[in-house]
Design a protein around this motif. Sequence first.
Motif, PDB file in Angstrom:
ATOM      1  N   ASP A 170       5.384  12.111  -4.194  1.00 60.12           N
ATOM      2  CA  ASP A 170       4.350  11.036  -3.719  1.00 60.12           C
ATOM      3  C   ASP A 170       3.270  11.559  -4.322  1.00 60.12           C
ATOM      4  OD1 ASP A 170       2.470   9.656  -2.452  1.00 60.12           O
ATOM      5  OD2 ASP A 170       3.120   9.750  -0.581  1.00 60.12           O
ATOM      6  N   SER A 196       1.064  -0.995  -0.119  1.00 64.93           N
ATOM      7  CA  SER A 196      -0.155   0.157  -0.098  1.00 64.93           C
ATOM      8  C   SER A 196       0.968   1.092   0.053  1.00 64.93           C
ATOM      9  CB  SER A 196      -0.906   0.136   1.343  1.00 64.93           C
ATOM     10  OG  SER A 196      -2.205   0.814   0.964  1.00 64.93           O
ATOM     11  N   LYS A 215      -6.546   5.215  -5.778  1.00 65.96           N
ATOM     12  CA  LYS A 215      -7.240   6.855  -5.527  1.00 65.96           C
ATOM     13  C   LYS A 215      -7.629   7.265  -6.932  1.00 65.96           C
ATOM     14  CE  LYS A 215      -4.785   7.258  -1.074  1.00 65.96           C
ATOM     15  NZ  LYS A 215      -3.727   8.114  -0.276  1.00 65.96           N
TER      16      LYS A 215
HETATM   17  C1  LIG Z   1      -2.964   7.777   0.596  1.00 62.44           C
HETATM   18  C2  LIG Z   1      -2.048   8.128   0.877  1.00 62.44           C
HETATM   19  C3  LIG Z   1      -0.605   7.302   1.185  1.00 62.44           C
HETATM   20  C4  LIG Z   1      -0.957   6.165   1.853  1.00 62.44           C
HETATM   21  O1  LIG Z   1      -1.649   5.179   1.235  1.00 62.44           O
HETATM   22  P1  LIG Z   1      -1.975   3.769   2.283  1.00 62.44           P
HETATM   23  O2  LIG Z   1      -2.514   2.927   0.975  1.00 62.44           O
HETATM   24  O3  LIG Z   1      -3.401   4.456   2.934  1.00 62.44           O
HETATM   25  O4  LIG Z   1      -1.012   3.427   2.933  1.00 62.44           O
HETATM   26  C5  LIG Z   1       0.667   7.833   1.178  1.00 62.44           C
HETATM   27  N1  LIG Z   1       0.826   9.173   0.731  1.00 62.44           N
HETATM   28  C6  LIG Z   1      -0.099  10.013   0.375  1.00 62.44           C
HETATM   29  C7  LIG Z   1       0.169  11.422  -0.140  1.00 62.44           C
HETATM   30  C8  LIG Z   1      -1.554   9.613   0.170  1.00 62.44           C
HETATM   31  O5  LIG Z   1      -2.375  10.283   0.063  1.00 62.44           O
END
Ligand SMILES: *Cc1c(COP(=O)(O)O)cnc(C)c1O
Length: 422
Positions: free
Chosen positions: A202, A98, A231
């Motif tokens: 990220d 994840s 997402k």
């Molecule tokens: C959602 C998110 C994560 C983490 O993702 P998970 O799958 O919930 O661990 C990391 N960085 C950003 C910027 C995010 O929006």
Amino acid sequence: MHTPRIPDLAAADPRIAELIEAEAQRQHDKLRMIASENYVSTAVLEATGSVLTNKYSEGYASKRYYEGQQLIDQIETLAVDRAKALFGVDHANVQPYSGSPANLAVYLAFLQPGDAVMGMSLPMGGHLTHGWSVSATGKWFRSVRYGVRQETGRTDMDQVRELALAERPKVIFCGGTAIPRTIDFPAFAEIAREIDAVLVADIAHIAGLIAGGAHPSPVGHADVLTTTTHKTLRGPRGAMIMSTAEKASAIDKAVFPGLQGGPHNHTTAGIAVALHEASQPGFRDYAHQVVANAKALAAALVERGFDLISGGTDNHLILVDLTSKGIGGKPAAQALDRAGIELNYNTVPFDTRKPFDPSGIRLGTPALTTRGLTEAQMPQVAAWIDEAVGASAAADEAALDKISGEVRDLLAGYPMPGYAAA
Ligand SMILES: *Cc1c(COP(=O)(O)O)cnc(C)c1O
């Protein structure tokens, strides 16, 4: 009802089957506006629900520690090749479980415990894994945090540069969870180059927008890209790390054997399917519609007197400071949920309230755009949000109930992948 159908589950474990059916109905009936959520296609659901979950595949294609990888190797290679083609990168690792483990792998690849890392502060819109204090990344590394300018609500690039030069972090993260504006990747890259830091973009929230050409790409600026796949990219829950050829081996070693064991092959297949879908012309339309919807909704909210951080949005996400409406983010989010509009309470930059009872709400358009809603419906959505916030302040449960019925009526005209009328 849920589709693909789940008759064997209903026979074997009626209680879980019932709860899954109820969740499908809930996702169908609600206006899902949590900015990090979406609806995957039934093709992705089928891949993630497949027999691939039975297989262990520690290692990478053609370098595995278990036999029987003839087909798994092909699946993972397809996922990797599709990621490379879609984002235009040298290297892709599709194994992180994840987004958070993907970011941890970056720390393992480029930092020693105690080294300095820089990221956006969580209450300003960053992510826990960018060095926030309660996260392992804030406990085991020395974190340096930048924020936004109070007047503009936009990332303070002067502060980023000053902190970078003073603190010399080895890794700089850009990107976050509550950033409604375009990220200036070239500006971050210039600062990272000055101090010889690894720049990590990220792009968890905006990967689908980048793939669809609706947000500038960090490729060519950032050394490493981390992203979730669930997402805006509209794949299964999972993550990827992409990088230049130079950083490839450090990344791969950090993911396995550094941090993880066997990859989740069913997820890998789902990621491959989602990447294929994201390479189709229709996905470009989707990404641009997500942004068009967010802009239309932002304009309609501003017209109704809502206070938007940075005054609007460039992407899929809107951050609202509810202080001027005389209600906290949490009671507002809870009332909106009862009104059939699902979003989350959120801190706003320079929030004077506590993180578990902050001043803001965060909302996004990725999921409702997948349902097929367009700019035409956004004034109505803004009107419902306005009405529900007012009803919440007045403790008017009947009004919330009425809105939830109207929301359900509207959504009945917009099919949801994963659900079919009984
Ligand atoms: C959602 C998110 C994560 C983490 O993702 P998970 O799958 O919930 O661990 C990391 N960085 C950003 C910027 C995010 O929006």
